[in-house]
Design an enzyme around this catalytic site. Structure first.
Site, PDB file in Angstrom:
ATOM      1  N   SER A 129     -11.995  33.675 -36.189  1.00 26.91           N
ATOM      2  CA  SER A 129     -11.775  34.078 -37.582  1.00 26.91           C
ATOM      3  C   SER A 129     -10.545  34.961 -37.708  1.00 26.91           C
ATOM      4  O   SER A 129      -9.752  34.812 -38.654  1.00 26.91           O
ATOM      5  CB  SER A 129     -13.004  34.827 -38.109  1.00 26.91           C
ATOM      6  OG  SER A 129     -14.121  33.986 -38.146  1.00 26.91           O
TER       7      SER A 129
ATOM      8  N   ASP B 145     -21.434  37.434 -34.431  1.00 26.65           N
ATOM      9  CA  ASP B 145     -20.365  38.441 -34.439  1.00 26.65           C
ATOM     10  C   ASP B 145     -19.535  38.445 -35.715  1.00 26.65           C
ATOM     11  O   ASP B 145     -18.617  39.251 -35.857  1.00 26.65           O
ATOM     12  CB  ASP B 145     -19.440  38.244 -33.240  1.00 26.65           C
ATOM     13  CG  ASP B 145     -18.623  36.954 -33.321  1.00 26.65           C
ATOM     14  OD1 ASP B 145     -18.990  36.075 -34.122  1.00 26.65           O
ATOM     15  OD2 ASP B 145     -17.639  36.824 -32.577  1.00 26.65           O
TER      16      ASP B 145
ATOM     17  N   GLY C 232       0.805  -1.215   0.000  1.00 32.79           N
ATOM     18  CA  GLY C 232       0.000   0.000   0.000  1.00 32.79           C
ATOM     19  C   GLY C 232       0.832   1.256   0.000  1.00 32.79           C
ATOM     20  O   GLY C 232       0.283   2.364   0.000  1.00 32.79           O
TER      21      GLY C 232
ATOM     22  N   PRO D  43     -21.340  32.152 -42.877  1.00 30.44           N
ATOM     23  CA  PRO D  43     -20.953  33.546 -43.091  1.00 30.44           C
ATOM     24  C   PRO D  43     -19.483  33.707 -43.443  1.00 30.44           C
ATOM     25  O   PRO D  43     -19.122  34.592 -44.228  1.00 30.44           O
ATOM     26  CB  PRO D  43     -21.298  34.225 -41.766  1.00 30.44           C
ATOM     27  CG  PRO D  43     -21.395  33.119 -40.768  1.00 30.44           C
ATOM     28  CD  PRO D  43     -21.875  31.927 -41.520  1.00 30.44           C
TER      29      PRO D  43
ATOM     30  N   LYS E 288      11.781  -0.348   8.870  1.00 35.19           N
ATOM     31  CA  LYS E 288      11.138   0.840   9.427  1.00 35.19           C
ATOM     32  C   LYS E 288      10.712   0.554  10.867  1.00 35.19           C
ATOM     33  O   LYS E 288      10.385  -0.582  11.227  1.00 35.19           O
ATOM     34  CB  LYS E 288       9.916   1.232   8.588  1.00 35.19           C
ATOM     35  CG  LYS E 288      10.267   1.518   7.125  1.00 35.19           C
ATOM     36  CD  LYS E 288       9.091   2.061   6.340  1.00 35.19           C
ATOM     37  CE  LYS E 288       7.902   1.141   6.292  1.00 35.19           C
ATOM     38  NZ  LYS E 288       8.208  -0.161   5.649  1.00 35.19           N
TER      39      LYS E 288
ATOM     40  N   HIS F  24       0.087   5.103   7.602  1.00 34.52           N
ATOM     41  CA  HIS F  24      -1.034   4.168   7.715  1.00 34.52           C
ATOM     42  C   HIS F  24      -2.287   4.897   8.193  1.00 34.52           C
ATOM     43  O   HIS F  24      -3.280   4.257   8.552  1.00 34.52           O
ATOM     44  CB  HIS F  24      -0.704   3.036   8.694  1.00 34.52           C
ATOM     45  CG  HIS F  24       0.581   2.344   8.401  1.00 34.52           C
ATOM     46  ND1 HIS F  24       1.736   2.613   9.096  1.00 34.52           N
ATOM     47  CD2 HIS F  24       0.904   1.435   7.453  1.00 34.52           C
ATOM     48  CE1 HIS F  24       2.720   1.873   8.600  1.00 34.52           C
ATOM     49  NE2 HIS F  24       2.242   1.157   7.600  1.00 34.52           N
TER      50      HIS F  24
END
Length: 581
Positions: free
Chosen positions: A462, A417, A51, A568, A104, A218
């Site tokens: 554009s 627009d 884990g 357009p 550990k 843990h």
């Protein structure tokens, strides 16, 4: 997780699939070993509960770190039987340099590894153990269980592994490993407490506005809970706690570091923290340490010892200022083939600023805003400046006058627009022609000037696409030796293809490209602008028959609305080309 009962088995199988040449499983045990076991040097084993990946199997390598790792159940110490089996796999009776266990400081790990160590010794296998207890979360008065072993253990693996590679005997490797373990301190902070897979209840003691300082890997309780803190505040809390917890020097507690010390820092991701946040925290930590006068020559950042997906991080500070500092630095910097060890960029000369602190100077645009030299590129178009001025004036006026119809179409199939955007661009070109700010002297600077005019006025998608088109035309013409009508047609095609490449649309997308692409093909074939204008108009008309669009605002509109109204942008292209003819 498919099934918590089988999770460790599946973890091991997954790692074997990833590292088919580097790892081997020990039969009958949850033990992973290096495919290269060398009995001519001290072998290293570590392990603990699963884990915390990549710890500890991620530190296995034929060179420079662990020889193997023993994997317990999720957050559970491995069994004595598995630890002993691993020791037997990496040692020989009565010969070889022996095995160092790096453990550990948790009661189960100490007892099980210790038992296996003594059983191995009783079989005539040389074995000893080093215990890492780098956690600074709990006061020393808590006794032997207070200082837990956490992420600093990884640096001990690295140092001990490099020492073994240098041929040191077991006592020497154990000694330098213990020196490293005794020269560091660690502290973690987390935004949530981990829940063990398969548990029937969720560990929810931390709400979304609370962090815990000193939380264990843990999920064990830490120093205290706090409201959320910034990276700078977290760095201050972690550094202060580690320094005040201190190190043991001749039975006295001394600060972990002082001004002038050289340090290695490990900023460890506990599992669920983004790389972005890890870099922010690293910056805060290193900046504060260096304001305190320290030199952080080695900065290790990443997931080293995790707690599944815990949202948090830990800091380990390793002092490189003691009597064996040079040994520690050299061993840290030695090469390793450990599968998860990160590449570390060492700041070697701490007497000088980091090379990365010096910015590379920005190279600005030419002072006069000019393009690259186009001298020598001949223009074979008679009275180019006069013709260009006439054609551009006609095109720009057309866009200004077409605003109402373009707006009408765009209100139906866009956001309304397009007409105003095109009008702004056309008016800007007219203004620049009137004020002699449009360079009409040569095609190369002309199209660069047009790109600048569009950039300054149009905006929107554009505008960007047309600017890209004009810049591509200018850049292409810069590569030519002679410019004639055919060359201009080819440059036009290059510009249109740039719109398609950078914008992602193509013929059939219901955009200006439905008029542009047909017009370029006709212009290249016939050289007639009038024919090109007709092809553009046909392409624009076709967009009115399309039931859907795959680009632009029309992409969001249904077929019943789109049909009967041309795009357009395509309409604007057709009108401009007609004016040019």
């Amino acid at each position: 997780i498919n099934d918590p009962k089988n999770a460790v088995d599946e973890l091991i199988q997954g790692m074997l699939l990833q590292y088919p040449n580097k790892l081997r499983k020990l039969q009958n045990h949850h033990v992973l070993l290096s495919s290269e076991i060398n009995h001519e040097k001290v072998t290293l084993l570590s392990g603990g509960g699963s884990g915390h990946e990549p710890s500890h199997a991620g530190w296995i390598g034929g060179k420079g770190m662990l020889t193997g790792a023993i994997l317990g159940g999720i957050f559970a110490s491995p069994s004595v039987a598995s630890i002993l089996a691993a020791i037997r796999a990496v040692t020989k009776v009565g010969e070889g340099k022996g095995c160092l266990l790096i453990v550990k400081n948790y009661t189960g790990d100490r007892l099980n590894f210790g038992m296996a160590c003594e059983m191995a010794n009783s079989e005539g296998r040389l074995c000893r153990m080093v215990i890492v207890k780098d956690d600074c979360a709990l006061p020393r008065t808590k006794g032997i269980t207070g200082a837990r072993g956490v992420a600093g253990t990884v640096l001990v693996h690295k140092i001990a592994g490099a020492a073994a590679d240098r041929g040191m005997d077991l006592d020497a490797v154990g000694s330098i490993a213990q020196t490293a373990a005794d020269s560091m301190g660690s502290l973690g902070v987390a935004l949530d407490a981990v829940t063990i897979p398969g548990a029937t209840t969720t560990n929810d003691r931390l709400d979304d506005k609370t962090i815990e300082i000193g939380l264990g890997i843990h999920g064990e309780a830490g120093i205290r809970q706090s409201t959320l803190l910034s990276c700078d505040d977290l760095a201050k809390e972690m550094i202060t706690t580690i320094n005040e917890f201190g190190l043991i020097d001749e039975d006295k507690v001394v600060p972990t570091f002082k001004s002038g010390d050289e340090l290695a820092v490990l900023v460890n991701n506990l599992g669920g923290t983004s790389n972005f946040e890890m870099s922010l925290l690293t910056n805060s930590i290193v900046s504060l340490l260096e304001r305190k006068g320290c030199k952080t020559s080695r900065v290790y950042v990443g997931s080293m010892m995790t707690s599944f997906d815990m949202m948090g991080a830990s800091l380990t500070i390793l002092s490189l200022a003691g009597a064996r500092a040079d040994d520690l630095k050299n061993l840290l910097d030695s090469d390793t083939t450990a599968i998860s060890w990160p590449s570390v960029d060492v700041w070697k000369d701490t007497s000088s600023p980091r090379p990365s602190a010096e910015e590379i100077p920005e190279i600005g645009a030419p002072a006069d805003g000019s393009t690259a030299s186009y001298e020598g590129i001949k223009v074979g178009i008679e009275d180019f400046s006069v013709v260009a001025k006439l054609m551009l004036t006609a095109a720009a006026k057309t866009l200004v006058d077409a605003e109402p119809v373009l707006t009408k179409y765009d209100l139906i199939c866009g956001d309304g627009d397009c007409g105003l955007t095109m009008k702004r661009g056309g008016q800007e070109v007219l203004d620049r022609i009137e004020s002699d700010k449009l360079d009409l002297s040569h095609p190369v600077p002309l199209f660069a000037s047009l790109a600048d005019a569009v950039s300054a006025s149009m905006g929107g998608t554009s505008g960007v696409l047309l600017e890209l088109c004009f810049r591509k035309v200018s850049a292409f013409l810069l590569t030519c030796t002679d410019i004639d009508a055919k060359t201009m047609a080819t440059a036009f095609k290059e510009g249109v293809e740039a719109i398609s490449f950078y914008g992602g649309a193509s013929v059939g997308s219901r955009t200006m490209l439905d008029a542009l692409f047909p017009s370029t093909e006709v212009l290249l074939a016939s050289g007639s602008i009038a024919d090109a204008a007709e092809a553009a108009q046909n392409g624009a008309d076709e967009t009115g028959k399309m039931e859907s669009a795959s680009a632009g605002r029309s992409n969001y509109i249904g077929a019943e609305v789109l049909q009967g109204t041309p795009d357009p942008g395509a309409t604007a292209v057709a009108l401009v080309l007609k004016s040019l003819s």
